[in-house]
Structure formats: structure tokens, C-alpha cells
Design an enzyme around this catalytic site. Structure first.
Site, short mmCIF file in Angstrom:
data_model
loop_
_atom_site.label_atom_id
_atom_site.label_comp_id
_atom_site.label_asym_id
_atom_site.label_seq_id
_atom_site.Cartn_x
_atom_site.Cartn_y
_atom_site.Cartn_z
N GLU A 143 -28.44 10.70 -33.50
CA GLU A 143 -28.66 12.13 -33.76
C GLU A 143 -29.74 12.67 -32.82
OE1 GLU A 143 -30.14 13.78 -37.67
OE2 GLU A 143 -28.09 14.48 -37.85
N HIS B 193 -19.09 -13.99 -39.27
CA HIS B 193 -17.81 -14.29 -39.91
C HIS B 193 -16.87 -13.09 -39.86
CE1 HIS B 193 -19.50 -18.03 -41.39
NE2 HIS B 193 -20.60 -17.33 -41.66
N LYS C 86 -19.78 21.62 -39.85
CA LYS C 86 -20.13 22.14 -41.18
C LYS C 86 -19.47 23.50 -41.40
CE LYS C 86 -24.82 20.16 -41.47
NZ LYS C 86 -26.24 20.47 -41.42
#
Ligand code: F6P
Length: 504
Positions: free
Chosen positions: A320, A351, A475
Site C-alpha cells: 500500500e 509442505h 470503493k
């Protein structure tokens, strides 16, 4: 394929709380010093000083940058000799003396916040749990709710009780839709038990830079904790936003986390030799790998489970801040800036995604993070020994994988032919950040080191690391789409979006 030979000269930096080994970067100290001369701005010392004194300018948002002051003069624990609202709230809640509206002690705290109002506090509270000041015999469970869809509320609401739960509404702006949506659902949930006013008066603490919005929402002034607008969300865990950390470990231990960060501030501000300055070196190595080697990603690989939330925290801190294509004075930038940050708890990654790292096609860099020792107080002698063995197991795996990622391994079959299936590509430059023990101080130093790395890269690239314009458009677009989903408007986006909306 030529593998790297084993490293013969150690390149490392040791500070009071945090150490860095960068021997597997394949770049000498002399080259790094030359690179620093080429890259660091001439006024770098002055810029660092501005950051330390809270005078560095966040030009696009027309304010200065003051999170470093939260470790010093605006320290929430030290303020007014510790007799302040933050410390008092922590004391009341941790001692079981904060009573809910029906007279019962608070047993559960739910932090509602997102981004910087969630990631830092959650990471810190999880990492430092075992350092809780033991004066508190009262058990306080801490929960974190951030997700816009309510997914975390589904899990938390059934296990808490409105009469014994306190909510921290953590939002710098006090306007983030994700947080407000979670709060709205909580307000519905308390209805059968508490009135809105009972809830506000006894079950809510607001943490925000927007005092007016906290007032308008109805949070009593004594339950409002504010912090400065000049503290960026992703740099705010040192401020009142760190309340969940202090509730987990106590104010004194929270203060030690600030001390560790402050020690790193000093190290960063005063160490002139770039090959002895951890944040500056992390920044230079990162830029070297990005620009000279064309590597576009950095994996954060903690080898201690207590640091498991570090990769997500780092994603916000770095991406950001430095994921940008424009300079601070709004000129287009024609070269790459911050890398993609990803990662996960190292031993479990072994793994899962390590196969690709060792033998896949892609280039990457990684920061391994290791804790060399771990005390295990509170367990029997035998369990302590077993736990210490586990710590050694984790560290040995950390060392093994970083070695293999750098050196590679050229396998041959029994008759001397190349054996590609068992060959490791190697050549992946990595850092090892390590601490002798994970403590509030070493944790604080680690996070501050990463903050200053991000700052240094930002000033080298000439970008503003303290704004985030790229989060706004999405947004706004979401608001328009929601209006259509809610039936307030007609569909008119694109064929794919419109079809999903109709299906809803
Ligand atoms: O959308 C991004 C952002 O603004 C982050 O920078 C911030 O940490 C997060 O949202 C939450 O913001 P607030 O603390 O104002 O609710």
C-alpha cells in the site's frame, strides 16, 4: 546450470534487538556502498531526520508523517506518567474491573477494524501473547473482526455474550464501510439484551483520528482514544490502535515493544555506513533485486508460528506504501517500484509452495525470519525440553532451505548423467532476519526495521509512501454496483457484471 558455491564470507549486521544476515544476496559490501551512492538521495540524512522528528512531508495529503513520535514523545504508555486513558482502560479491562451494563465483568474484547486498524494489532497480540504481565488473573479473550462479508462475525458472535463483551471500533477515518457494516450487525445482535445507549456507555471503545465522528456515533468521551491524523493507518500499531496488543500483554510490555521500535529508529537514524544499517540495506537489496535482477516479488517466511500474521501485515505496509507508478509530485514513473509481497509460515510452506520455489520457473527473493531460542516457562521439564527441540528443528529447516535456495543442487544419476528431477535451481537471493528471542522489544525492532525499509525505498523511488490513492476507485465503483443490487438503480456496467447482479 551452475550453482552458487557455498558462502565463505559472512555479511551480517547485529543490533541490540535484531540481526540481519545478507550473505546469500550475492553482492559484496563494496558493491553495496557504490550502489548506495548511486541510489540514495543526496539529502537522505536530512529526510531521515525529518521522519524522526515528525516533520517529513506527506505532500499529497498535506500533512506530516508522525508515527515515529508514537514511540517517543507521543508514547501512549508514557503520556502523563502513565496516568492516561489508554493505560487506565487497559488496567480496568485486564483486571476484570470493567463492568458491562448489567454489572458483569468484561471477558471478551472484539476489535472491529480493517487494514491498519486490524493487521498490526492482530499480529502483535498474537505474536506476544506469552509476554502477558501476570498480575492479571482475569482472562480476557481477544477477537478480531475485519471482513466486510461478516464471515468473522458468524464465527465470533455465537461464542460471546453481549453482557460480557466489549467492542473496540478501530478506524482512523471512522468511515470505513467494512468496519461500519460489522458494527451495524453487532447493533442488531445486542438488541435482545442491551439498548444502544447501554452498549455505547459500557461496551464500546472508539479508536480513531476522527473525534467528531466518534462523538456523533455516541461514544462517551472517556471511551474515545484518539491518535493523530498524521499517523498513517498501516503505521498505527504504535498508537492507540495498538490497544488489543496492550490488552493482551499489559501496558508495560506494550511500552517495551515501543522501546524496541525506538532502538531501531536510533539505529536507522544514526548508522552512517549503509552496510551496517539494517533498514537501509534491506531497502537497497530490495531495489537491487527489483531493478538489476528483475525479480518482482518478495516472500516473507517467518519460521516461528508466533509471527504467522507478519506476511499479511507486510503486504499492507509495503504494497500500500510503494505499489505506485507516480512520483510524489505526480509525474509518471517509468520503472518498477515495490514488489509483490507474499509468503506464509515457513515450515508449513515447505509442505505447500516450496516445491515451486525450489524447482519451479519463477524468480523470487525471500526474507527468512528466525527466532533462535525460545524459553517455555510454565511447562514441565520434559515438555520444555521437547519444545526447545522443536525450536531447533524449525531453525535447522530455515537454514537448510535458504542455503538450498541460494546454492541450488545439481544432481546426477548413478551413471553420472544429469538428473533434472532431483536438481534444485538455486540462485535465489534471500535475507535472514533473526533474533535471539522473540520479545516485545525484538518484535518492535523487527517491525520498525521494515517500516524504515519502506520509507527508504520510497524516497529512493521518489514516491509518496504515505498515501494510497489506488484504493479509492474500487470503493466508489462498489457503491454504484451495490445501488443496483439493492434495486435503487438500473444495471448498466458490462455484460458480465450485469449478469451476476441479475442472478443476485
Ligand atoms: O482502504 C485502505 C485503508 O484506507 C487503509 O489505508 C487503512 O488502514 C484501512 O483502509 C482502514 O481505514 P480506517 O482505519 O480509516 O478504517
Amino acid at each position: 546450470m551452475v550453482n552458487n558455491p557455498p558462502v565463505t564470507a559472512v555479511q551480517s549486521i547485529e543490533t541490540e534487538w535484531l540481526n540481519l544476515d545478507y550473505s546469500y544476496q550475492g553482492i559484496s559490501d563494496a558493491e553495496l556502498r557504490d550502489y548506495a551512492k548511486k541510489k540514495l538521495p543526496a539529502n537522505f540524512d536530512a529526510l531521515k531526520q525529518q521522519l524522526m522528528t515528525g516533520e517529513f512531508e506527506n505532500k499529497t495529503e498535506q500533512r506530516t508523517v508522525t508515527h515515529v513520535l508514537n514511540r517517543g514523545i507521543h508514547n501512549v504508555v508514557k503520556a502523563a506518567n502513565g496516568k492516561n486513558r489508554f493505560v487506565e482502560i487497559v488496567r480496568l479491562l485486564r483486571s476484570g474491573n470493567w463492568l458491562g451494563a448489567t454489572g458483569k465483568p468484561i471477558t471478551d474484547v472484539v476489535n472491529i477494524g480493517v487494514g491498519g486498524s486490524d493487521l498490526g494489532p492482530m499480529m502483535g497480540a498474537f505474536a506476544l501473547r506469552e509476554f502477558a504481565d501476570d498480575y492479571s488473573l482475569h482472562t480476557l479473550n481477544t477477537h478480531f473482526v475485519s471482513s466486510m462479508d461478516g464471515g468473522q462475525l458468524y464465527a465470533v458472535l455465537p461464542i460471546i455474550d453481549p453482557e460480557t463483551t466489549l467492542f473496540i471500533i478501530a478506524s482512523k477515518s471512522f468511515s470505513t464501510i467494512d468496519t461500519l457494516a460489522n458494527v451495524r450487525t453487532v447493533l442488531e445482535w445486542i438488541k435482545p439484551t442491551l439498548t444502544r445507549n447501554q452498549w455505547l456507555d459500557h461496551h464500546v471503545i472508539g479508536v480513531s483520528a476522527n473525534n467528531q465522528a466518534m462523538m456523533e456515533f455516541g461514544i462517551p468521551p472517556s471511551q474515545q482514544l484518539s491518535f493523530a491524523d498524521s499517523v498513517g493507518g498501516r503505521f498505527s500499531m504504535w498508537s492507540a490502535i495498538g490497544l488489543p496488543i496492550a490488552l493482551t500483554i499489559g501496558s508495560n510490555q506494550f511500552g517495551k515493544m515501543l522501546e524496541g521500535a525506538q532502538a531501531m529508529d536510533q539505529h536507522f537514524a544514526t548508522t552512517k555506513d549503509v552496510t551496517k544499517n539494517i533498514p537501509v540495506l534491506l531497502a537497497l537489496l530490495g531495489i537491487y533485486n527489483r531493478e538489476e535482477r528483475g525479480i518482482n516479488n518478495l516472500a516473507i517466511l517467518p519460521y516461528d508460528g508466533r509471527l504467522r500474521y507478519l506476511p499479511s501485515y507486510m503486504q499492507q505496509l509495503d504494497m500500500e506504501s510503494n505499489g505506485k507508478q507516480a512520483t510524489h509530485d505526480n509525474q509518471p514513473l517509468h520503472k518498477p517500484t515495490g514488489p509483490i509481497i507474499w509468503g506464509g509460515y515457513g515450515p508449513n510452506g515447505q509442505h505447500a509452495f516450496f516445491q515451486h520455489l525450489h524447482q519451479g520457473w519463477d524468480s523470487f527473493t525471500a526474507d527468512f525470519i528466525a527466532v533462535l531460542h525460545r524459553a517455555a516457562p510454565g511447562f514441565s521439564h520434559d515438555v520444555q525440553r521437547a519444545l526447545r527441540e522443536q525450536q531447533r528443528l524449525a531453525v535447522s529447516n530455515c537454514l537448510a532451505h535458504r542455503k538450498l535456495m541460494w546454492e541450488g543442487y545439481r544432481a546426477t544419476t548413478a551413471d553420472g548423467q544429469d538428473d533434472p528431477r532431483n536438481t534444485y535451481t538455486g540462485q535465489h537471493p534471500t535475507n535472514l532476519l533473526y533474533v535471539d528471542e522473540l520479545t516485545p522489544q525484538s518484535f518492535g525492532a523487527l517491525i520498525a526495521a521494515y517500516e524504515h525499509k519502506v520509507f527508504t525505498q520510497g524516497v529512493i523511488w521518489g514516491i509518496n509512501s504515505f498515501d494510497q490513492p489506488g484504493v479509492e476507485k474500487g470503493k466508489n465503483c462498489a457503491k454504484d454496483i451495490l445501488a443496483v443490487i439493492d434495486g435503487d438503480k438500473d444495471n448498466d456496467f458490462d455484460a458480465s457484471t450485469d449478469r451476476i447482479i441479475r442472478r443476485m
